[in-house]
Design a protein around this motif. Structure first.
Motif, short mmCIF file in Angstrom:
data_model
loop_
_atom_site.label_atom_id
_atom_site.label_comp_id
_atom_site.label_asym_id
_atom_site.label_seq_id
_atom_site.Cartn_x
_atom_site.Cartn_y
_atom_site.Cartn_z
N GLY A 1 -38.19 116.88 36.18
CA GLY A 1 -37.35 118.12 36.18
C GLY A 1 -36.41 118.31 37.49
N THR A 2 -37.02 117.66 38.64
CA THR A 2 -36.31 117.92 39.97
C THR A 2 -35.76 116.71 40.68
N VAL A 3 -36.29 115.60 40.47
CA VAL A 3 -35.82 114.14 41.17
C VAL A 3 -34.45 113.60 40.50
N ARG B 1 -38.59 118.49 31.22
CA ARG B 1 -37.43 117.61 30.99
C ARG B 1 -37.22 117.50 29.49
N PRO B 2 -36.53 118.63 28.75
CA PRO B 2 -36.56 118.49 27.30
C PRO B 2 -35.93 117.38 26.68
N ASP B 3 -35.21 116.44 27.33
CA ASP B 3 -34.49 115.21 26.75
C ASP B 3 -35.21 114.04 27.19
N ILE B 4 -36.27 114.31 27.45
CA ILE B 4 -37.13 113.03 28.08
C ILE B 4 -37.66 112.05 26.90
N ALA B 5 -37.36 110.88 27.10
CA ALA B 5 -37.56 109.76 26.09
C ALA B 5 -39.17 109.37 26.36
#
Length: 383
Positions: free
Chosen positions: A249-251, A293-297
């Motif tokens: 969520g930060t990089v 990261r809500p959209d992480i695969a």
């Protein structure tokens, strides 16, 4: 006369990277690449030992090459990688037309070893592990670069999962320094690379015993001008720390994608596998990843038919698959590997049951992937 070279690669991304490295080393020594295996003066087969089927493919190919060697005794046939490490001199004795066997830790010596075979007519085995310390150096030999490149940052594994042969063919964990890796990244970017995937058997424990960590490497790579995307594989659920989870969520350049094998949903089977986590811990990591990261695969590995797996155990695997809804999954029937503890457990599951369970797991995953993919119909993305 310039000798021609063909490298045939089996197995994982790390083997692809190792093959590219050996090709660069040999081309720097005057070899030229030959796209057709049978026309090459030197045939180098980089092998995988993770499943029995992988080994059988290698042995079958070696059998096919016997006639080539009989027609041209000067042709050099070599085996590298995990099969070479596991079988060593036994393989040389079993295959009379094989000239050279080398393990993963002998990659940097591939040029001189092949030269010894050519110049002296010797049949050689070099399959010793590098056993000194927790760090090693292996600067990348960059001749040309693709837009997306693999980069090995560590080797070996310390976990000894009961089904896995990796610690026996890749040795204990050792890591390259952040400084050396970032130099490689900059060299690749200078030749056109936009995306780099860091490789390690258990990459979350990168830097063990050296004072450096994977999260620090990710931060350093994020600062490399011209690099657009960062990925890494393969992660272990127990060792995926909060610092790594938070980075999704930060990089900025870290891709929202993670391969996180869970192997089995049953806590009883996970314990028998010596995976060192529970279903509950795994699912809690998934929750944290999606919060960061809500959209992480998410992708994963699954083994069906581990010794002693009951229908109730397998239902727990299906439960995890249904709950997480992975973007992709590599699913396999359990394959006993010589020398591992699981190979001695007994309670072997019938092949027909393994096949039926694999098909059920695949149906769950593929139906989810189809639903997920339909969300992207008509949309455009930059790659």
């Amino acid at each position: 006369m310039q000798r021609s070279l063909h490298i045939k690669t089996f197995g994982c991304q790390m083997n692809v990277y190792d093959s590219d490295r050996m090709q660069s080393i040999l081309m720097n020594k005057g070899f030229r690449s030959e796209p057709e295996l049978r026309k090459a003066d030197v045939i180098l087969i980089n092998t995988c030992s993770i499943r029995d089927k992988s080994e059988q493919k290698v042995l079958s190919l070696l059998g096919e090459l016997k006639g080539l060697k009989q027609k041209d005794p000067k042709k050099v046939i070599a085996i590298s990688g995990c099969v070479g490490q596991r079988m060593g001199r036994t393989l040389l004795q079993r295959v009379p037309h094989l000239d050279l066997v080398l393990g993963p830790d002998a990659i940097d010596r591939v040029g001189e070893l092949i030269n010894d075979v050519v110049e002296r007519g010797e049949r050689l085995v070099e399959a010793k592990f590098d056993v000194e310390g927790r760090s090693y150096s292996q600067p990348c030999v960059v001749q040309k670069a693709k837009p997306s490149e693999f980069l090995t940052i560590m080797k070996g594994c310390d976990h000894f999962c009961t089904y896995c042969i990796v610690p026996f063919v890749r040795g204990r964990e050792k890591s390259r320094s952040i400084e050396e890796i970032i130099t490689d990244v900059k060299n690749l970017v200078a030749k056109g690379t936009k995306e780099v995937t860091f490789l390690g058997q258990n990459i979350n424990t990168y830097g063990k015993g050296t004072g450096q960590k994977l999260s620090q490497l990710i931060e350093a790579a994020n600062e490399v001008s011209g690099l657009e995307r960062i990925r890494y594989v393969t992660s272990h659920p127990r060792d995926l720390g909060e610092d790594l989870i938070a980075q999704f969520g930060t990089v900025e350049k870290l891709c929202p994608a993670l391969h996180l094998p869970f192997q089995a949903g049953s806590n009883r089977i996970l314990k028998a596998m010596s995976r060192l986590y529970t279903q509950e811990l795994y699912l809690s990591k998934i929750e944290l990843l999606r919060k960061a990261r809500p959209d992480i695969a998410l992708s994963t590995d699954v083994i069906v038919g581990f010794p002693g797996e009951t229908e109730e155990d397998f239902e727990q695997t299906l439960k995890v698959l249904r709950e997480v809804k992975f973007s992709s999954a590599f699913m396999f029937k359990y394959s006993p590997r010589p020398g591992t503890k699981a190979a001695e457990l007994g309670e072997e599951i019938p092949e027909s049951v393994k096949e039926e369970r694999l098909a059920r797991a695949q149906r769950v995953v593929y139906s989810q992937i189809e639903i997920e993919n339909k969300k992207y119909e008509g949309k455009r993305f930059r790659f």
